[in-house]
Write an enzyme that holds these catalytic residues in place. Sequence first.
Site, mmCIF file in Angstrom:
data_model
loop_
_atom_site.group_PDB
_atom_site.id
_atom_site.type_symbol
_atom_site.label_atom_id
_atom_site.label_comp_id
_atom_site.label_asym_id
_atom_site.label_seq_id
_atom_site.Cartn_x
_atom_site.Cartn_y
_atom_site.Cartn_z
ATOM 1 N N GLU A 53 0.841 -1.210 0.000
ATOM 2 C CA GLU A 53 0.000 0.000 0.000
ATOM 3 C C GLU A 53 0.874 1.257 0.000
ATOM 4 O O GLU A 53 0.621 2.214 -0.742
ATOM 5 C CB GLU A 53 -0.928 0.001 1.219
ATOM 6 N N CYS A 71 -7.736 4.249 8.315
ATOM 7 C CA CYS A 71 -9.151 4.075 7.981
ATOM 8 C C CYS A 71 -9.945 3.638 9.205
ATOM 9 O O CYS A 71 -9.411 3.074 10.156
ATOM 10 C CB CYS A 71 -9.335 3.134 6.792
HETATM 11 S S1 SF4 Z 1 -11.378 -0.621 4.443
HETATM 12 FE FE1 SF4 Z 1 -9.510 0.143 5.418
HETATM 13 S S2 SF4 Z 1 -8.348 -1.671 6.065
HETATM 14 FE FE2 SF4 Z 1 -9.871 -2.313 4.556
HETATM 15 S S3 SF4 Z 1 -8.816 -2.274 2.621
HETATM 16 FE FE3 SF4 Z 1 -9.833 -0.304 2.840
HETATM 17 S S4 SF4 Z 1 -8.304 1.005 3.768
HETATM 18 FE FE4 SF4 Z 1 -7.587 -1.086 4.037
#
Ligand code: SF4
Length: 293
Positions: free
Chosen positions: A132, A197
Amino acid sequence: MKILVAAHSGFCYGVKRAVQILDELIEEHDENHPVYTLGPIIHNKQVTEFYEERGVKVIEKLSVFNDNGRGGERVVIRSHGAPKKVYDDAEKMQIEILDATCPYVKKIQNTVSTYATKGYNIIIVGDSDHPEVIGIDGWCDHSATIIEKIEDVEKLTDSDAPVCIVAQTTFNLTIWKDITEILKKKFSNSVIHNTICLATEQRQQACRELAEQVDYMIVIGGKHSSNTIKLANICSSVVKTIHIETKDELDLSILRGDEVIGITAGASTPDWIVQSVILKIENEGEVYFDGKS
Ligand code: SF4
């Protein structure tokens, strides 16, 4: 023995979406037109093996098609995203991209791209080896400074040049707060975007709260899954904790039988793996299951 499952645990929105995109693509394809993913679709060995059995091939870079490609290949970008160059190369090579980048990650890529274009230096707080982070860095021409820990910040020279600071979505919230406090003092002209997130925040907070109530935490998820490792670190700072990938790694002899066991799972851990761990413990004796799955 009592089992409690963390209020927020297991597959997150972005992972569910990526898996759904892959599932739909598999439905449409035949064996003469294999589906590819750029890197494993999620950081979970059991899920990756499941898709391999269904004909999905994992590639590490698009250049594998230079010699073997027939044109028109379909490649899924996983939820972690990918650098801009991957999209540019795919266009040149006439490879169709199915973009399963999590929208939250896409937003960070756009932020970084916008600020880099305006002349800001970019700082990403996260693991430099994580796909990422590598992907986000690839939207500012790989010019970002990557900060993994407080010691990295201390090495930076103070400056009043404009700086845009973002986080890997799964970064530890507490460490992020400590790091950004120092960054603010070092860079007087900084714009800080907390891009951790909600799913990560919720999982980290829920596992900490649960760890405080139990005798033993079991953290389930891939050994290379960044967010699962962070959950395991948080839990082990509070209570005795083990990190397992599947039920097969759970040695029941370590449980006395009268403990309260807490369970959490990383964002890339499917529910069937969590349930199989619970079933294994349940079969050893009487269990009151009053958590959420
Ligand atoms: S919801 Fe959050 S933890 Fe899940 S893939 Fe997306 S950014 Fe990553």
